[in-house]
Design a protein around this motif. Structure first.
Motif, short mmCIF file in Angstrom:
data_model
loop_
_atom_site.label_atom_id
_atom_site.label_comp_id
_atom_site.label_asym_id
_atom_site.label_seq_id
_atom_site.Cartn_x
_atom_site.Cartn_y
_atom_site.Cartn_z
N ASN A 49 -19.93 8.35 -51.16
CA ASN A 49 -20.04 6.95 -51.59
C ASN A 49 -21.27 6.33 -50.93
O ASN A 49 -21.32 6.19 -49.70
N ARG B 57 -17.71 17.51 -44.64
CA ARG B 57 -18.33 17.13 -45.91
C ARG B 57 -17.83 15.75 -46.31
O ARG B 57 -16.64 15.53 -46.48
N TYR B 58 -18.78 14.81 -46.44
CA TYR B 58 -18.39 13.45 -46.81
C TYR B 58 -18.17 13.36 -48.32
O TYR B 58 -18.55 14.25 -49.09
N LYS B 59 -17.56 12.25 -48.74
CA LYS B 59 -17.24 12.08 -50.16
C LYS B 59 -18.50 11.82 -50.98
O LYS B 59 -18.65 12.34 -52.08
N LYS C 272 -20.53 5.38 -56.34
CA LYS C 272 -19.28 5.93 -55.85
C LYS C 272 -19.20 7.43 -56.11
O LYS C 272 -19.95 7.99 -56.93
N GLN C 273 -18.28 8.07 -55.38
CA GLN C 273 -18.12 9.52 -55.50
C GLN C 273 -17.87 9.91 -56.95
O GLN C 273 -17.06 9.30 -57.64
N ASP D 100 -20.21 6.62 -47.25
CA ASP D 100 -18.78 6.52 -46.92
C ASP D 100 -18.54 5.42 -45.90
O ASP D 100 -17.73 5.57 -44.96
N ALA E 75 -22.44 17.15 -51.42
CA ALA E 75 -21.65 15.98 -51.82
C ALA E 75 -22.51 15.01 -52.60
O ALA E 75 -22.00 14.26 -53.46
N GLY F 13 -17.57 15.72 -59.48
CA GLY F 13 -17.07 15.47 -58.13
C GLY F 13 -18.15 15.12 -57.14
O GLY F 13 -17.87 14.89 -55.96
N ARG F 14 -19.40 15.09 -57.58
CA ARG F 14 -20.52 14.78 -56.69
C ARG F 14 -21.16 13.47 -57.11
O ARG F 14 -21.21 13.13 -58.28
N THR F 15 -21.71 12.77 -56.11
CA THR F 15 -22.53 11.60 -56.40
C THR F 15 -23.91 12.11 -56.76
O THR F 15 -24.56 12.79 -55.96
#
Length: 690
Positions: A431, A427-429, A455-456, A491, A587, A616-618
């Motif tokens: 960004n 799971r990517y951040k 950003k995240q 990311d 994410a 916490g999600r974009t």
């Protein structure tokens, strides 16, 4: 084209090659057993029934093969053992319907026969010969036939044995062919459906759903007929014809050569027929596909048709397609009626006429060297030649229709699809960076030099009038399309370097008009993903506030969902869509004006849940109601594919630009734009398709 389709069909036939081969072996055995009949009949006629006219010799031996007549014993010439003594020769000859006994050797039995006053007269070409003879009674004649009875009974027994083999082989052939065809079509349908899942989303922009359904159902069913009826008839026809020609040449080479003219006629006719039939069948399959499309579209839009009273116009459109379909079907019927049976009957009659004229007339005047048994067997076998030809000709319409359908199916499968890559990525951040991105669906760019960074944990709102490019940015993010220029990174990694399925695994979307599948509420939250447990489904529904809203449903989470959730309210459908996004824990989250179809009370209920969902999600929000994006970290204002303004809600209002004008328009010129919480008085139309 036909060759390529044939190769593709052959490749699928290999799926069930063992059963196909077994069916064809049984078919060949059945054909051989069936063709044994004329040979048995020839043997019965020539070696038993007409063999009574062969020379008999007097003998002292007795037994089953000897004939007793007037105190003397006789045996047919071909039944004497080697070295066995032969007495005087006698003959039994047929005259009209009677038989006479000639107590003398007859050198030549050809010519017209007559019997009068105890004299048998043979009128031959250049002479007339007479022999003293005695007319045989029925009992005396039977004495000469009695030794033939065991052989005749044996041949009858063999005939029924071959008949039983033929019946068993026919059953086996039919069963294994149908079984094989079902396997092939099962594999083909799975592959077609799997390929549809791999086709890019833009492919379905230009092909109505009904036409796709027609390819998967009607066209594959037509291909099934190819493997069952057409393959059976053509293979059995070819094997039968080969067997018949082998039998014809075994019976008499000259007779076989005469009948070879049938093959080029049939071959030329098949080629000509297919040229005409393919034209009609292509239109027929296309119209059937269009009929499916209009039915599907009418059912989907039935409420709009009723509201705007378009029932009559819709019916007329359907009738026009249906009439054209029927017109081309009638053309096919006319083609088949004018050609199929007529052609076969003409060739059959011509073949019989040639054989009977050339050999039958010679048999009647006694000059033929072909026995009556051979001629009978030949006519029988020749008749069998036209049974498979008739079967093949009758299946030509189905063959051509199947080939056209196969062409449509394989053309769909030839469409370039997206590679499905196994596995997944961590799971990517989330960004996200768009750098100088330009994109066009066709020629004109709908996005021009788009650059921004999300950003995240940030919320980015996309606003703008219809056609400004908001949805296009989301389509690029999901990689439904790829940009012609620029780079999109997640990311720090370009999305083009990652498999599409891996990227989408960690993305979620909530649409303005959510799509629900037939099933239950629980299955619509998990979408059948085994990794999402029942507890996760319940928690997701509870977190978005759906539990109390859906509490009135008798079966709770197991309440059936039918026809895109038509039995649920817009708010209930949207809540299920929110829970689905939450359960998948993406994410990157996309909200396509997700609260615009929800009433004020329900919207208030899930606003706090939305904050939990976005944490916490974009998050990207396609916004039409500007009051819903006050807290966005970044607002991008798009106009004709370009970002013309960017900033927070307050910053954009302070600029007094396009965003300010849009806000005023929604809230009314008299309202204070700084009063961010004001409820809009007018709502723009549904999400744009840009």
């Amino acid at each position: 084209m036909h060759t390529q389709i044939g190769k593709s069909l052959f490749k699928y036939a290999l799926v069930a090659k063992k059963t196909f081969i077994l069916a064809l072996i049984m078919l060949a055995i059945g054909v051989a057993a069936d063709l044994a009949g004329p040979f048995l009949a020839r043997t019965m006629i020539d070696d038993h029934m007409l063999a009574i006219e062969k020379p008999f010799y007097e003998t002292t031996a007795t037994g089953k093969s000897t004939v007793e007549f007037e105190g003397r014993h006789f045996k047919r010439a071909d039944r004497f053992a080697e070295g066995e003594a032969k007495g005087s020769e006698v003959r039994v000859l047929q005259v009209g319907t009677s038989f006479v006994f000639v107590d003398a050797a007859v050198a030549d039995v050809s010519g017209a026969r007559s019997f009068k006053d105890g004299i048998l007269t043979l009128n031959q070409k250049d002479k007339t010969v007479g022999y003293p003879a005695v007319k045989l009674s029925a009992t005396e004649l039977f004495a000469f036939y009695k030794p033939e009875i065991p052989g005749i009974i044996s041949l009858i027994g063999w005939y029924f044995a071959f008949l039983a083999v033929s019946i068993v082989m026919e059953f086996g052939k039919t069963y294994w062919l149908q079984s094989s065809a079902n396997k092939v079509i099962q594999k083909l349908r799975i592959d077609v459906y799997a390929h549809i899942q791999r086709l890019p989303v833009h492919f379905f922009d230009n092909l109505p759903a009904g036409k796709v359904v027609s390819r998967v159902t009607n066209d594959t069913e037509a291909i099934k007929e190819l493997f069952i009826a057409v393959l059976a008839n053509f293979f059995s026809g070819i094997i039968n014809m080969l067997g018949v020609y082998v039998a014809l040449f075994l019976l008499d080479v000259r007779l076989g050569l005469i009948c070879l003219f049938v093959v080029p006629i049939i071959w030329a006719w098949v080629i000509l027929y297919r040229k005409l039939a393919t034209k009609y069948n292509t239109i027929i399959r296309s119209r059937l596909s269009e009929i499916n499309a209009i039915i599907n579209e009418s059912i989907q839009g039935m409420s709009i048709i009723r509201i705007f009273r378009r029932e009559k116009q819709t019916e007329e459109e359907f009738e026009k397609l249906n009439d054209d379909y029927m017109k081309n079907q009638n053309k096919m019927l006319n083609l088949n009626a004018f050609t199929s049976h007529n052609l076969v009957n003409v060739i059959r009659s011509l073949s019989f006429a040639v054989v009977l004229w050339y050999f039958g007339s010679a048999q009647l005047d006694g000059t033929s060297v072909i026995s009556l048994g051979v001629l009978y067997a030949f006519v029988d076998v020749l008749g069998r030649l036209f049974q498979p030809i008739t079967g093949m000709v009758n299946q030509l319409a189905a063959l051509d229709s199947s080939m056209v359908s196969a062409g449509r199916v394989f053309s769909l499968m030839d469409e370039p699809g997206e590679d499905v890559v196994d596995g997944s990525m961590p799971r990517y951040k989330g960004n996200v960076v768009f750098k100088d991105v330009s994109f066009a669906y066709k020629k004109d760019y709908v996005l021009k030099n788009i650059s921004f960074e999300a950003k995240q944990g940030q919320t980015v709102a996309l606003v703008g009038h219809t056609g400004s490019g908001k949805s296009s940015i989301i389509n690029l993010l999901f990689r439904f399309y790829d940009p012609q220029k620029g780079t999109i990174m997640i990311d720090g990694q370009p999305v083009k370097d990652l498999p599409k399925q891996w990227i989408r695994q960690h993305m979620g979307i909530v649409l303005q008009d959510p799509y629900l599948f037939t099933g239950t509420i629980a299955s619509n939250v998990s979408l059948g993903d085994e990794r999402i447990s029942r507890e996760t489904i319940e928690k997701a529904l509870n977190d978005v506030g759906a539990t109390q809203i859906l509490a009135h449903l008798p079966k709770g989470l197991d309440e059936p969902v039918v026809e895109k959730g038509s039995t649920l309210s817009a708010g209930e459908r949207q809540l299920i869509s929110f829970a689905r996004a939450l359960a998948y824990d993406p994410a990157i989250l996309i909200l396509d004006e997700a609260t615009s179809n929800i009433d004020t009370e329900t919207e208030a209920l899930i606003q706090s849940a939305l904050e939990v969902l976005k944490r916490g999600r974009t998050t990207f929000i396609i916004a039409h109601r500007l009051s819903t994006i006050h807290n966005a970290d970044q607002i991008l204002v798009l106009h004709r594919g370009e970002i013309v303004e960017r900033g927070t809600h307050d910053e954009l209002l302070a600029q007094g630009g396009r965003y300010y004008q849009m806000y005023r328009l929604q809230h009314g010129a008299s309202d204070n734009p700084a009063a961010g919480g004001a409820e809009p008085r007018a709502v723009t139309p549904a999400a744009n398709p840009s």
